[in-house]
Design an enzyme around this catalytic site. Structure first.
Site, short mmCIF file in Angstrom:
data_model
loop_
_atom_site.label_atom_id
_atom_site.label_comp_id
_atom_site.label_asym_id
_atom_site.label_seq_id
_atom_site.Cartn_x
_atom_site.Cartn_y
_atom_site.Cartn_z
N HIS A 6 -15.77 18.21 -24.49
CA HIS A 6 -16.40 18.41 -25.81
C HIS A 6 -17.61 17.41 -25.67
O HIS A 6 -17.33 16.08 -25.90
CB HIS A 6 -15.40 18.94 -27.41
N HIS A 21 -19.57 16.03 -29.09
CA HIS A 21 -20.43 16.27 -30.71
C HIS A 21 -21.82 15.59 -31.32
O HIS A 21 -21.93 15.13 -30.21
CB HIS A 21 -19.72 14.76 -30.85
P1 AMP Z 1 -12.03 13.57 -30.48
O1 AMP Z 1 -12.00 12.66 -31.23
O2 AMP Z 1 -14.00 13.29 -30.04
O3 AMP Z 1 -11.63 13.81 -28.68
O4 AMP Z 1 -12.60 14.64 -31.29
C1 AMP Z 1 -12.05 15.96 -31.43
C2 AMP Z 1 -12.55 16.69 -32.48
O5 AMP Z 1 -11.32 17.44 -32.61
C3 AMP Z 1 -12.24 15.74 -33.96
O6 AMP Z 1 -13.05 15.77 -34.11
C4 AMP Z 1 -10.98 16.45 -34.89
O7 AMP Z 1 -11.64 17.14 -36.24
C5 AMP Z 1 -11.54 18.39 -33.94
N1 AMP Z 1 -10.76 19.11 -33.98
C6 AMP Z 1 -9.32 19.15 -33.32
N2 AMP Z 1 -9.43 21.08 -33.72
C7 AMP Z 1 -9.88 21.63 -34.42
C8 AMP Z 1 -10.40 22.73 -34.84
N3 AMP Z 1 -8.53 23.77 -35.09
N4 AMP Z 1 -11.13 23.14 -35.08
C9 AMP Z 1 -12.08 22.18 -34.88
N5 AMP Z 1 -12.07 21.02 -34.37
C10 AMP Z 1 -11.50 20.11 -34.79
#
Ligand code: AMP
Length: 135
Positions: free
Chosen positions: A100, A102
């Protein structure tokens, strides 16, 4: 059996999301934890553990959508800047093991997102490191 990660569940419609964009390969939605207003995530629908492990064609499709979302955040949300980043592996802060990106709009200097890059190793041998990283 491996458990499904949260983004695979979103792709499969098992968990809701605030969808921003969708096509055959890519999905974009609002991050549940809004670091700044409009903080978005762009993911590939097929499961790959992170940016480094994603085939080039798929990675390009995700980055294309990330670019477009950043442009719209500037235009429609009045953001003054955008941070686009992808954490790879736990050591770099990755918490969801599904590629993913950001896309974080920036409005002012003092916000929930802090990225600080400080010079930390003044005595490193740069020619030797260059040899190790060369493609
Ligand atoms: P990372 O820490 O770079 O792996 O980012 C993962 C991101 O996913 C975090 O910013 C979380 O807030 C986001 N996240 C986790 N679960 C969900 C969800 N159900 N819907 C939207 N974002 C999510």
């Amino acid at each position: 059996m491996e458990t499904k990660d949260v983004f695979c569940k979103i792709v499969d419609g098992e968990i809701p999301c605030y969808k921003l964009y969708e096509d055959e390969d890519v999905l974009a939605f609002l991050d549940i934890s809004q670091v700044t207003k409009g903080h978005a995530l762009v993911i590939c629908k097929k499961h790959y553990p992170n940016f480094l492990a994603t085939p080039q064609e798929t990675m390009h499709k995700v980055m294309d959508v990330a670019q477009r979302i950043g442009q719209v955040q500037i235009k429609m949300l009045g953001a003054k800047g955008v941070n686009i980043l992808s954490n790879c592996y736990e050591a770099a802060g990755q918490t969801v093991n599904h590629f993913h990106v950001h896309v974080i709009p920036r409005y002012e200097k003092q916000e929930g997102f802090v990225l600080e890059m400080k010079e930390n190793n003044k005595d490193l041998n740069l020619p030797s490191i260059q040899e190790q990283i060369k493609l």
